[in-house]
Design an enzyme around this catalytic site. Structure first.
Site, PDB file in Angstrom:
ATOM      1  N   ASN A   1     -43.842 -26.918  -5.381  1.00  0.00           N
ATOM      2  CA  ASN A   1     -44.682 -27.981  -4.813  1.00  0.00           C
ATOM      3  C   ASN A   1     -44.721 -29.210  -5.728  1.00  0.00           C
ATOM      4  OD1 ASN A   1     -45.628 -26.631  -2.359  1.00  0.00           O
ATOM      5  ND2 ASN A   1     -46.712 -25.271  -3.790  1.00  0.00           N
ATOM      6  N   HIS A   2     -43.560 -29.635  -6.140  1.00  0.00           N
ATOM      7  CA  HIS A   2     -43.473 -30.844  -6.942  1.00  0.00           C
ATOM      8  C   HIS A   2     -42.048 -31.393  -6.890  1.00  0.00           C
ATOM      9  CE1 HIS A   2     -42.332 -27.739 -10.065  1.00  0.00           C
ATOM     10  NE2 HIS A   2     -41.376 -28.626 -10.248  1.00  0.00           N
TER      11      HIS A   2
END
Ligand code: TYD
Length: 155
Positions: free
Chosen positions: A67-68
C-alpha cells in the site's frame, strides 16, 4: 551501473515488461541430485547496485501489505519460499502478478503503487532495493500517489 531499465542480460532469459518500468524475469535454477540453487548477480539479474535486502515472512492470513509507492527506489522481489500476489499500479493501469516460484523475479521501478496479498503460510518474500531505507521516499496515500503521477506527467 544503470539505475533504470532492464538488467544487462538476465541469465535466465525470458522477460516481460509492463507498466513502463516493471518487468518479470525467469532466473536460472541450478540443480543437481542434492537440490536446487538460484543466484542473483548484480548487472546481470538486478539492474541496480543493491543497497539493502529485506524479507517478509510469517505474514498473517488475510493481510494486505505494501500500500505504497516509492519516489526514486528500484526493487527486485521474489518469493524464495511459498507464494503471494503483487498488485502493481502506475496510476492509470493495474496489473496483478503471481510470485509463485523462487525463479520468478519481479523488478519494480519508481512511482508504482504496490499491494501484496494472498501470502501462503510458508511465504518468504525477499526484496532487494537500490537505496537504504528512507521513509521520505514513500508515498503511503493513494490519492497523493495519483496527484504525484499527474504532477510528473506535466513536467
Ligand atoms: P512497511 O513499509 O509497513 O512494510 P510493507 O510496506 O512491506 O508492508 O514496513 C514495516 C516497518 O518496517 C515500518 O516501520 C518501516 C520498517 N522498515 C525498515 O525499518 N526498513 C526497511 O527496509 C523496511 C522495508 C521497512
Amino acid at each position: 551501473m544503470p539505475k533504470a531499465g532492464h538488467a544487462g542480460s538476465s541469465k535466465g532469459g525470458a522477460t516481460e515488461t509492463f507498466l513502463g518500468s516493471c518487468y518479470l524475469s525467469r532466473l536460472n535454477v541450478l540443480g543437481d541430485d542434492r537440490g536446487s540453487l538460484i543466484a542473483l548477480e548484480g548487472a546481470l539479474d538486478v539492474s541496480f547496485d543493491i543497497a539493502r535486502a529485506y524479507f517478509i515472512y510469517e505474514t498473517v492470513e488475510g493481510v494486505v501489505r505494501g500500500n505504497h509507492a516509492h519516489l526514486e527506489l528500484y526493487q527486485t522481489a521474489l518469493c524464495v519460499s511459498g507464494s503471494c500476489i503483487m498488485v502493481l499500479d502506475d496510476g492509470s493501469q493495474r496489473r496483478e502478478v503471481s510470485l509463485d516460484g523462487p525463479d520468478i523475479a519481479l523488478h519494480i521501478g519508481p512511482m508504482i503503487w504496490r499491494e501484496m496479498h494472498s501470502f501462503s503460510p510458508d511465504c518468504v518474500l525477499l526484496v532487494l532495493a537500490s537505496e537504504h531505507y528512507d521513509e521520505a521516499d514513500y508515498i503511503r496515500d493513494y490519492g497523493d500517489f495519483l496527484r504525484a503521477v499527474e504532477a510528473r506527467a506535466k513536467t
